[in-house]
Scaffold this motif. Structure first.
Motif, PDB file in Angstrom:
ATOM      1  N   SER A   1      65.716  52.188  30.362  1.00  0.00           N
ATOM      2  CA  SER A   1      65.499  50.896  29.918  1.00  0.00           C
ATOM      3  C   SER A   1      64.658  50.934  28.839  1.00  0.00           C
ATOM      4  O   SER A   1      65.600  49.483  28.011  1.00  0.00           O
ATOM      5  CB  SER A   1      64.651  50.020  31.006  1.00  0.00           C
ATOM      6  N   ALA A   2      64.204  51.753  28.915  1.00  0.00           N
ATOM      7  CA  ALA A   2      63.312  51.195  27.055  1.00  0.00           C
ATOM      8  C   ALA A   2      64.078  52.382  26.324  1.00  0.00           C
ATOM      9  O   ALA A   2      63.758  51.164  24.884  1.00  0.00           O
ATOM     10  CB  ALA A   2      61.212  52.595  27.549  1.00  0.00           C
ATOM     11  N   CYS A   3      64.347  52.637  26.638  1.00  0.00           N
ATOM     12  CA  CYS A   3      66.002  53.616  26.078  1.00  0.00           C
ATOM     13  C   CYS A   3      66.470  53.244  25.223  1.00  0.00           C
ATOM     14  O   CYS A   3      66.381  52.644  23.589  1.00  0.00           O
ATOM     15  CB  CYS A   3      66.345  55.036  26.017  1.00  0.00           C
ATOM     16  N   LEU A   4      67.515  51.797  26.175  1.00  0.00           N
ATOM     17  CA  LEU A   4      67.345  50.654  25.963  1.00  0.00           C
ATOM     18  C   LEU A   4      67.707  49.700  24.958  1.00  0.00           C
ATOM     19  O   LEU A   4      68.369  49.502  23.799  1.00  0.00           O
ATOM     20  CB  LEU A   4      68.591  50.333  27.418  1.00  0.00           C
ATOM     21  N   TYR A   5      66.316  49.116  24.624  1.00  0.00           N
ATOM     22  CA  TYR A   5      65.679  48.102  24.271  1.00  0.00           C
ATOM     23  C   TYR A   5      65.646  48.810  22.212  1.00  0.00           C
ATOM     24  O   TYR A   5      65.757  48.022  21.566  1.00  0.00           O
ATOM     25  CB  TYR A   5      64.654  48.303  24.634  1.00  0.00           C
ATOM     26  N   HIS A   6      64.962  49.740  22.453  1.00  0.00           N
ATOM     27  CA  HIS A   6      64.924  49.961  20.889  1.00  0.00           C
ATOM     28  C   HIS A   6      66.072  50.607  20.138  1.00  0.00           C
ATOM     29  O   HIS A   6      66.148  50.331  19.210  1.00  0.00           O
ATOM     30  CB  HIS A   6      63.747  52.125  21.219  1.00  0.00           C
ATOM     31  N   LEU A   7      67.186  51.046  21.385  1.00  0.00           N
ATOM     32  CA  LEU A   7      68.547  51.125  20.310  1.00  0.00           C
ATOM     33  C   LEU A   7      68.687  50.006  19.547  1.00  0.00           C
ATOM     34  O   LEU A   7      69.258  49.511  18.888  1.00  0.00           O
ATOM     35  CB  LEU A   7      68.762  52.032  21.457  1.00  0.00           C
ATOM     36  N   ALA A   8      68.496  48.784  20.731  1.00  0.00           N
ATOM     37  CA  ALA A   8      69.463  47.486  20.666  1.00  0.00           C
ATOM     38  C   ALA A   8      68.710  47.134  19.186  1.00  0.00           C
ATOM     39  O   ALA A   8      69.661  46.196  18.843  1.00  0.00           O
ATOM     40  CB  ALA A   8      69.031  46.662  22.342  1.00  0.00           C
TER      41      ALA A   8
ATOM     42  N   LEU B   1      75.506  50.675  25.044  1.00  0.00           N
ATOM     43  CA  LEU B   1      75.997  49.777  27.036  1.00  0.00           C
ATOM     44  C   LEU B   1      74.317  50.497  27.624  1.00  0.00           C
ATOM     45  O   LEU B   1      74.047  51.843  27.349  1.00  0.00           O
ATOM     46  CB  LEU B   1      77.034  50.368  26.758  1.00  0.00           C
ATOM     47  N   GLY B   2      74.217  49.810  28.362  1.00  0.00           N
ATOM     48  CA  GLY B   2      73.836  51.380  29.504  1.00  0.00           C
ATOM     49  C   GLY B   2      74.239  51.271  31.205  1.00  0.00           C
ATOM     50  O   GLY B   2      74.587  49.398  31.437  1.00  0.00           O
ATOM     51  N   LEU B   3      74.529  52.250  31.163  1.00  0.00           N
ATOM     52  CA  LEU B   3      75.056  52.362  32.604  1.00  0.00           C
ATOM     53  C   LEU B   3      74.342  52.351  33.755  1.00  0.00           C
ATOM     54  O   LEU B   3      73.486  53.354  33.810  1.00  0.00           O
ATOM     55  CB  LEU B   3      76.527  53.146  32.468  1.00  0.00           C
ATOM     56  N   GLU B   4      74.360  52.115  34.481  1.00  0.00           N
ATOM     57  CA  GLU B   4      73.514  52.078  35.602  1.00  0.00           C
ATOM     58  C   GLU B   4      73.944  52.377  37.615  1.00  0.00           C
ATOM     59  O   GLU B   4      74.829  51.761  37.708  1.00  0.00           O
ATOM     60  CB  GLU B   4      72.412  51.456  35.768  1.00  0.00           C
TER      61      GLU B   4
ATOM     62  N   ASP C   1      65.670  42.961  30.044  1.00  0.00           N
ATOM     63  CA  ASP C   1      65.774  41.945  29.455  1.00  0.00           C
ATOM     64  C   ASP C   1      65.659  41.661  28.213  1.00  0.00           C
ATOM     65  O   ASP C   1      66.821  41.548  27.142  1.00  0.00           O
ATOM     66  CB  ASP C   1      64.800  40.813  30.701  1.00  0.00           C
ATOM     67  N   ALA C   2      64.417  42.653  27.974  1.00  0.00           N
ATOM     68  CA  ALA C   2      64.676  42.589  26.421  1.00  0.00           C
ATOM     69  C   ALA C   2      66.041  43.311  25.522  1.00  0.00           C
ATOM     70  O   ALA C   2      66.170  42.659  24.384  1.00  0.00           O
ATOM     71  CB  ALA C   2      63.467  43.473  25.368  1.00  0.00           C
ATOM     72  N   ALA C   3      66.454  44.289  26.004  1.00  0.00           N
ATOM     73  CA  ALA C   3      67.295  44.911  25.278  1.00  0.00           C
ATOM     74  C   ALA C   3      68.126  43.998  25.120  1.00  0.00           C
ATOM     75  O   ALA C   3      69.419  44.062  24.412  1.00  0.00           O
ATOM     76  CB  ALA C   3      67.449  46.414  26.161  1.00  0.00           C
ATOM     77  N   LEU C   4      68.271  43.456  26.654  1.00  0.00           N
ATOM     78  CA  LEU C   4      70.201  42.774  26.620  1.00  0.00           C
ATOM     79  C   LEU C   4      69.663  40.749  25.629  1.00  0.00           C
ATOM     80  O   LEU C   4      70.737  40.818  24.827  1.00  0.00           O
ATOM     81  CB  LEU C   4      69.690  41.634  27.825  1.00  0.00           C
ATOM     82  N   ALA C   5      68.347  40.962  25.464  1.00  0.00           N
ATOM     83  CA  ALA C   5      68.218  39.588  24.257  1.00  0.00           C
ATOM     84  C   ALA C   5      68.585  39.889  22.684  1.00  0.00           C
ATOM     85  O   ALA C   5      69.019  39.545  22.109  1.00  0.00           O
ATOM     86  CB  ALA C   5      66.571  39.481  24.304  1.00  0.00           C
ATOM     87  N   ALA C   6      68.153  41.244  22.144  1.00  0.00           N
ATOM     88  CA  ALA C   6      68.486  41.979  21.203  1.00  0.00           C
ATOM     89  C   ALA C   6      70.088  41.829  20.833  1.00  0.00           C
ATOM     90  O   ALA C   6      70.102  43.079  19.986  1.00  0.00           O
ATOM     91  CB  ALA C   6      67.498  43.235  21.114  1.00  0.00           C
ATOM     92  N   GLY C   7      71.351  42.234  21.812  1.00  0.00           N
ATOM     93  CA  GLY C   7      72.127  42.309  21.890  1.00  0.00           C
ATOM     94  C   GLY C   7      72.995  43.747  22.764  1.00  0.00           C
ATOM     95  O   GLY C   7      74.339  43.844  22.589  1.00  0.00           O
TER      96      GLY C   7
ATOM     97  N   PHE D   1      52.337  47.436  36.431  1.00  0.00           N
ATOM     98  CA  PHE D   1      53.791  46.552  37.269  1.00  0.00           C
ATOM     99  C   PHE D   1      55.324  46.917  37.252  1.00  0.00           C
ATOM    100  O   PHE D   1      56.419  46.553  36.152  1.00  0.00           O
ATOM    101  CB  PHE D   1      53.815  45.119  37.559  1.00  0.00           C
ATOM    102  N   VAL D   2      55.270  48.738  38.119  1.00  0.00           N
ATOM    103  CA  VAL D   2      57.123  49.023  37.415  1.00  0.00           C
ATOM    104  C   VAL D   2      58.291  47.979  37.806  1.00  0.00           C
ATOM    105  O   VAL D   2      58.440  48.243  36.505  1.00  0.00           O
ATOM    106  CB  VAL D   2      56.582  50.470  38.124  1.00  0.00           C
ATOM    107  N   GLU D   3      58.342  47.604  39.167  1.00  0.00           N
ATOM    108  CA  GLU D   3      59.549  47.126  38.625  1.00  0.00           C
ATOM    109  C   GLU D   3      59.560  45.296  37.149  1.00  0.00           C
ATOM    110  O   GLU D   3      60.929  45.872  37.031  1.00  0.00           O
ATOM    111  CB  GLU D   3      59.963  46.518  39.934  1.00  0.00           C
ATOM    112  N   ASP D   4      58.291  45.570  37.241  1.00  0.00           N
ATOM    113  CA  ASP D   4      58.651  44.046  35.741  1.00  0.00           C
ATOM    114  C   ASP D   4      58.856  44.933  35.033  1.00  0.00           C
ATOM    115  O   ASP D   4      59.296  44.382  33.686  1.00  0.00           O
ATOM    116  CB  ASP D   4      57.169  43.983  36.508  1.00  0.00           C
ATOM    117  N   CYS D   5      58.247  46.073  34.821  1.00  0.00           N
ATOM    118  CA  CYS D   5      58.392  46.280  33.838  1.00  0.00           C
ATOM    119  C   CYS D   5      59.634  47.370  33.531  1.00  0.00           C
ATOM    120  O   CYS D   5      60.255  46.890  32.217  1.00  0.00           O
ATOM    121  CB  CYS D   5      57.448  48.200  33.288  1.00  0.00           C
ATOM    122  N   VAL D   6      60.498  47.073  34.401  1.00  0.00           N
ATOM    123  CA  VAL D   6      62.268  47.706  33.661  1.00  0.00           C
ATOM    124  C   VAL D   6      62.725  46.440  33.486  1.00  0.00           C
ATOM    125  O   VAL D   6      63.721  46.430  32.793  1.00  0.00           O
ATOM    126  CB  VAL D   6      61.787  48.669  35.109  1.00  0.00           C
TER     127      VAL D   6
END
Length: 379
Positions: free
Chosen positions: A16-23, A30-33, A157-163, A147-152
């Motif tokens: 999730s952190a990588c997805l955010y930094h790329l976006a 695209l993130g696939l989970e 959410d920040a990645a999605l907001a960035a596109g 707070f682990v789930e909140d961090c993920v």
């Protein structure tokens, strides 16, 4: 076939952190989970993860930790969420053991502030803990838990907001690289990208099978216990703690607002052959070391659990992370083997992975986490 600049496989703590930094760099990503985001099926759940700087695992992690602290603070600003609870951490163990000696070494090399306490001083300050007299004790104030789930959720959410785009409950079956592109087959479709970043946690060995990485996956149990005394609550000044005993290394996270105390054993664990079928129930054997430890160290906490969670450690042979490009393939970047202590690094490792995908290199100090150290040993 849908095409992207980058695809991240596995959107847990690191993904999730990588997805955010790329976006945020403007990539079509695209993130696939294969589960939900966040999920309780992998390694980034259970309410909390400890964060600390006087790092006994190795002093080389400290510069990355300083970057990680800044990254979590920045994510709090972006998300508007409180993600970090400062409490300090008490570390106790033999003077020549891994934990205390390692803390002192990291603090000395990086000019970090820690206190050396006698057991009497430690128990006077934190009356919920009973510490064996033969142990050394250090206390680091600049520590606490995330707070682990909140961090993920905040990173995603920040990645999605960035596109970014995010697709959940979609499992990657295989991938193939051909020149400058990578093609992925999932249980829902096909994708193509210039770069792929694999952050698949316990499923890393499957997706990186050609490398034959020496990874081992362990089943780990976390339990929550009622604090009958109230001494092990954040609002009453209780710290996170880590204690190295002859029978194993144990940790605890204080309750917040009357919530139960979380405890677990960092050492040992049952080998997992298939992450999809790991036993998520509570066994009598899971409780034996926890009950014994609680009766010895936390007499004011109930030895009987009120609930539990099961996660998995994906261990490398030396206990250090693997963060690198795929050998001989500049289109694929990987991060694996976080060995039960990686979540706190998510912002900085996510940034390093984005650098490697972008430019094939990073200025972040991750050289000691390269894959070559393991491949050389395997040869």
């Amino acid at each position: 076939m849908e095409t992207y600049d980058c695809i991240v496989i596995g959107v847990g703590g690191i993904g999730s952190a990588c997805l955010y930094h790329l976006a945020r760099r403007g990539h079509r990503v695209l993130g696939l989970e294969q589960f939900d985001v966040p999920t309780d099926r992998g390694s980034s759940h259970g309410e909390s993860r400890v964060i600390r700087q006087a790092y006994f695992e190795h002093p080389d992690y400290v510069p990355l930790l300083k970057q990680a602290y800044a990254g979590w603070s920045a994510l709090e600003d972006v998300s508007g969420r409180s993600l970090y609870q400062p409490t300090g951490i008490l570390v106790a163990g033999p003077a020549d053991g891994e934990a205390v000696a390692g803390c002192r070494l990291a603090a000395s090399q990086h000019q970090l502030s820690i206190e050396n306490l006698s057991t009497a001083q430690a128990m006077g300050r934190f009356p919920g803990l009973v510490i064996p007299q033969n142990l050394d004790v250090v206390f680091e104030r600049d520590a606490g838990f995330l707070f682990v789930e909140d961090c993920v959720r905040a990173h995603a959410d920040a990645a999605l907001a960035a596109g970014a785009e995010l697709r959940t409950r979609e499992r990657v079956r295989s991938w193939q690289s051909n020149g400058g592109t990578v093609r992925l087959l999932t249980d829902r479709g096909r994708y193509e990208a210039s770069r792929v970043i694999i952050t698949a946690g316990p499923w890393s060995a499957h997706l990186l099978s050609e490398l034959n990485l020496p990874l081992s996956v362990l089943r780990k149990v976390m339990t929550w216990h009622a604090d009958r005394s109230g001494a092990m609550r954040v609002e009453n000044g209780a710290p996170v703690w880590f204690i190295e005993l002859p029978e194993g290394c144990f940790y605890g996270v204080p309750g917040v607002g009357g919530e139960s105390v979380k405890v677990g054993e960092h050492t040992r664990g049952e080998a997992v052959t298939d992450p999809f079928t790991v036993d998520r129930g509570l066994r009598a054997s899971d409780l034996l070391p926890i009950r014994s430890m609680l009766k010895q160290l936390l007499p004011g906490v109930s030895p009987e659990p009120s609930r539990l969670a099961v996660c998995m450690y994906t261990n490398s042979p030396d206990g250090h992370f693997i963060v690198d490009r795929y050998p001989g393939n500049d289109s694929v970047v990987l991060a694996a083997g976080f060995s039960g202590h990686g979540f706190k690094f998510a912002p900085v490792i996510g940034e390093a992975l984005a650098d490697l995908a972008d430019a094939g290199r990073t200025d972040l100090p991750i050289g000691f986490l390269g894959l070559s150290r393991l491949l050389q040993k395997a040869e």
